[in-house]
Motif scaffolding. Structure first.
Motif, PDB file in Angstrom:
ATOM      1  N   LYS A 204      19.498 -13.032   4.176  1.00  4.55           N
ATOM      2  CA  LYS A 204      19.538 -14.078   3.451  1.00  4.55           C
ATOM      3  C   LYS A 204      19.991 -15.382   3.603  1.00  4.55           C
ATOM      4  O   LYS A 204      20.229 -15.915   2.935  1.00  4.55           O
ATOM      5  N   GLN A 205      20.550 -15.560   4.504  1.00  5.13           N
ATOM      6  CA  GLN A 205      20.806 -16.648   5.101  1.00  5.13           C
ATOM      7  C   GLN A 205      20.467 -17.021   6.299  1.00  5.13           C
ATOM      8  O   GLN A 205      20.126 -16.993   7.343  1.00  5.13           O
ATOM      9  N   VAL A 206      19.644 -18.384   6.558  1.00  7.81           N
ATOM     10  CA  VAL A 206      18.495 -18.992   7.115  1.00  7.81           C
ATOM     11  C   VAL A 206      18.733 -20.778   7.778  1.00  7.81           C
ATOM     12  O   VAL A 206      19.300 -21.198   7.129  1.00  7.81           O
ATOM     13  N   ILE A 207      19.360 -20.304   9.144  1.00  7.21           N
ATOM     14  CA  ILE A 207      19.437 -21.618   9.531  1.00  7.21           C
ATOM     15  C   ILE A 207      18.095 -22.161  10.350  1.00  7.21           C
ATOM     16  O   ILE A 207      18.022 -21.450  11.037  1.00  7.21           O
ATOM     17  N   PRO A 208      17.593 -23.638  10.076  1.00  8.90           N
ATOM     18  CA  PRO A 208      16.648 -23.675  10.927  1.00  8.90           C
ATOM     19  C   PRO A 208      16.895 -24.266  12.026  1.00  8.90           C
ATOM     20  O   PRO A 208      18.243 -25.193  12.148  1.00  8.90           O
ATOM     21  N   MET A 209      16.251 -24.182  12.802  1.00 10.30           N
ATOM     22  CA  MET A 209      16.587 -25.356  14.503  1.00 10.30           C
ATOM     23  C   MET A 209      15.202 -25.561  15.225  1.00 10.30           C
ATOM     24  O   MET A 209      13.617 -25.306  14.716  1.00 10.30           O
ATOM     25  N   HIS A 210      15.142 -25.378  16.356  1.00 10.85           N
ATOM     26  CA  HIS A 210      13.747 -26.408  17.105  1.00 10.85           C
ATOM     27  C   HIS A 210      12.989 -27.232  15.930  1.00 10.85           C
ATOM     28  O   HIS A 210      12.221 -27.075  15.841  1.00 10.85           O
ATOM     29  N   PHE A 211      13.515 -28.327  15.230  1.00 15.18           N
ATOM     30  CA  PHE A 211      13.121 -29.565  15.122  1.00 15.18           C
ATOM     31  C   PHE A 211      13.341 -31.001  14.861  1.00 15.18           C
ATOM     32  O   PHE A 211      14.709 -30.803  15.421  1.00 15.18           O
ATOM     33  N   GLY A 212      12.919 -32.597  15.263  1.00 15.77           N
ATOM     34  CA  GLY A 212      13.238 -33.261  15.006  1.00 15.77           C
ATOM     35  C   GLY A 212      13.847 -33.798  16.590  1.00 15.77           C
ATOM     36  O   GLY A 212      14.211 -35.018  16.714  1.00 15.77           O
ATOM     37  N   THR A 213      13.310 -32.828  17.791  1.00 17.38           N
ATOM     38  CA  THR A 213      13.427 -33.282  18.782  1.00 17.38           C
ATOM     39  C   THR A 213      12.733 -34.072  19.680  1.00 17.38           C
ATOM     40  O   THR A 213      12.906 -34.617  20.232  1.00 17.38           O
ATOM     41  N   PHE A 214      11.824 -33.784  19.372  1.00 13.45           N
ATOM     42  CA  PHE A 214      10.387 -34.182  19.868  1.00 13.45           C
ATOM     43  C   PHE A 214       9.860 -35.236  18.703  1.00 13.45           C
ATOM     44  O   PHE A 214       9.645 -34.187  17.506  1.00 13.45           O
ATOM     45  N   PRO A 215       9.242 -36.286  19.462  1.00 14.31           N
ATOM     46  CA  PRO A 215       7.403 -36.752  17.661  1.00 14.31           C
ATOM     47  C   PRO A 215       6.372 -35.172  17.443  1.00 14.31           C
ATOM     48  O   PRO A 215       6.854 -35.971  16.417  1.00 14.31           O
ATOM     49  N   VAL A 216       6.242 -34.802  17.914  1.00 14.49           N
ATOM     50  CA  VAL A 216       5.397 -33.666  18.147  1.00 14.49           C
ATOM     51  C   VAL A 216       5.786 -32.247  17.086  1.00 14.49           C
ATOM     52  O   VAL A 216       5.231 -31.670  16.709  1.00 14.49           O
ATOM     53  N   LEU A 217       6.910 -32.469  16.861  1.00 11.10           N
ATOM     54  CA  LEU A 217       7.780 -31.035  16.326  1.00 11.10           C
ATOM     55  C   LEU A 217       8.156 -31.787  14.831  1.00 11.10           C
ATOM     56  O   LEU A 217       9.776 -32.740  14.452  1.00 11.10           O
TER      57      LEU A 217
END
Length: 163
Positions: free
Chosen positions: A115-128
């Motif tokens: 019911k709750q989603v925490i996005p992760m693994h984004f924005g740390t490298f230009p390819v993400l």
């Protein structure tokens, strides 16, 4: 850092294995992605099997599913059926794991209890290039209406966010 962690909180584990720490129970589950490390002379070497984790906290009636850097895979339905996670940490960066579209599909198709989603693994490298905002757009595309996206900067008041 690991030297300061009490020994009773460190354990060997394999996929399917669980460890009950009293205040929570952690189970290692399958994930679908390569795992590499930088070896001698900068050469990439195999880093072992990809995994995710289920963290059950009974006194809070909460079960987390930390997916790791996974791609979408059908056995997410088994994870949902067995553990009933209500909060999921979901990779959305694309390129090195699921992008927002795949993440929204996985949540809609295989993880109805979340019911709750925490996005992760984004924005740390230009390819993400994936973002929580793009995940919201993908929710609209797939008709995901019963899940709340919580930006990592807002989860636990931002205390869990490393910048």
């Amino acid at each position: 850092v690991f030297r300061r962690i009490p020994g009773q909180f460190i354990t060997k584990m394999q996929k399917g294995g669980s460890k009950d720490f009293g205040f929570c129970k952690i189970t290692m589950v399958h994930a679908d992605h390569p795992s590499t490390c930088v070896g001698p002379q900068g050469i990439q070497i195999t880093g072992g099997d990809a995994v995710g984790f289920i963290i059950q906290i009974p006194h809070l009636n909460t079960t987390f599913y930390h997916m790791g850097d996974t791609n979408v895979f059908g056995d997410m339905q088994l994870i949902n059926d067995l553990y009933k996670p209500n909060i999921a940490f979901v990779p959305v960066g694309d390129c090195l794991g699921m992008g927002p579209r795949e993440a929204a599909y996985a949540l809609k198709k295989f993880l109805p209890d979340v019911k709750q989603v925490i996005p992760m693994h984004f924005g740390t490298f230009p390819v993400l290039t994936g973002t929580p905002e793009l995940l919201g757009e993908a929710f609209k595309e797939w008709g995901v209406e019963d899940k709340e996206i919580i930006h990592p900067k807002k989860f636990l008041g931002g205390a869990a966010f490393l910048n």
